[in-house]
Design an enzyme around this catalytic site. Structure first.
Site, mmCIF file in Angstrom:
data_model
loop_
_atom_site.group_PDB
_atom_site.id
_atom_site.type_symbol
_atom_site.label_atom_id
_atom_site.label_comp_id
_atom_site.label_asym_id
_atom_site.label_seq_id
_atom_site.Cartn_x
_atom_site.Cartn_y
_atom_site.Cartn_z
ATOM 1 N N ARG A 62 -2.297 -6.484 -7.780
ATOM 2 C CA ARG A 62 -1.243 -7.481 -7.624
ATOM 3 C C ARG A 62 -1.304 -8.540 -8.709
ATOM 4 N NH1 ARG A 62 -2.713 -9.768 -2.103
ATOM 5 N NH2 ARG A 62 -4.711 -9.191 -2.995
ATOM 6 N N LYS B 164 -16.959 -6.847 6.914
ATOM 7 C CA LYS B 164 -15.703 -7.259 7.545
ATOM 8 C C LYS B 164 -15.644 -6.776 8.992
ATOM 9 C CE LYS B 164 -12.710 -7.059 3.452
ATOM 10 N NZ LYS B 164 -11.498 -6.428 2.887
ATOM 11 N N HIS C 220 0.836 -1.205 0.000
ATOM 12 C CA HIS C 220 0.000 0.000 0.000
ATOM 13 C C HIS C 220 0.869 1.252 0.000
ATOM 14 C CE1 HIS C 220 -3.025 -2.778 2.145
ATOM 15 N NE2 HIS C 220 -3.473 -2.600 0.907
ATOM 16 N N SER D 271 -2.935 -8.086 3.042
ATOM 17 C CA SER D 271 -3.355 -7.812 4.419
ATOM 18 C C SER D 271 -3.848 -9.073 5.104
ATOM 19 C CB SER D 271 -4.456 -6.743 4.434
ATOM 20 O OG SER D 271 -3.934 -5.509 4.021
#
Length: 157
Positions: free
Chosen positions: A91, A42, A18, A129
């Protein structure tokens, strides 16, 4: 006119990947706002206040970076802060498929916003993460993956 980019995410935690996107984004934009969104699907592992302070500390020497949290649609937040750009890191192709749909919806909600995708630097691509949370949860030192320091927890909380 100031070119403001909103870099949205849950950042639970905020990783070196990040950080790389933010620093590279500063080469394209006058200001990058790191927006920590509250995701109703979440439950956070790291408290929002803690992550906010850690990210602010990591960018203390970068006056063109600011950190905020929000509980709204990302496109609405971008409009409210005057951001014409959403900054996102990719990614892999799975990230692209997910982010492409979100970028289309953001453009529907706020037609003046453009999503700018930056490909993650190769050496940072394996970092996520969720992997860092799992390592940390089971007592592993994850600090090499973060732009700040976290205490290593007791194993297996």
């Amino acid at each position: 006119m100031k070119r403001i980019a909103l870099f949205p995410g849950s950042f639970d935690p905020f990783t070196r990947g990040h950080e790389d996107i933010v620093l590279r984004g500063l080469q394209l934009f006058d200001e990058v706002v790191i927006g920590i969104g509250r995701n109703s699907h979440k439950v956070r592992y790291f408290p929002l206040e803690q992550i906010t302070e850690l990210i602010e500390g990591a960018f203390r020497s970068q006056p063109a970076v600011r950190v905020m949290s929000y509980d709204d649609l990302t496109a609405n937040v971008a409009r409210a802060i005057g951001a014409k750009f959403l900054l996102r890191g990719l990614r892999n192709t799975t990230d692209f498929e997910y982010e492409n749909g979100i970028s289309q919806v953001n453009r529907y909600i706020y037609e003046d916003v453009e999503t700018v995708f930056l490909i993650t630097s190769p050496h940072l691509a394996p970092i996520s993460s969720s992997i860092i949370r799992d390592l940390h949860r089971y007592g592993q030192d994850v600090n090499e993956f973060l732009p700040y320091q976290l205490q290593v927890p007791d194993k297996a909380k």
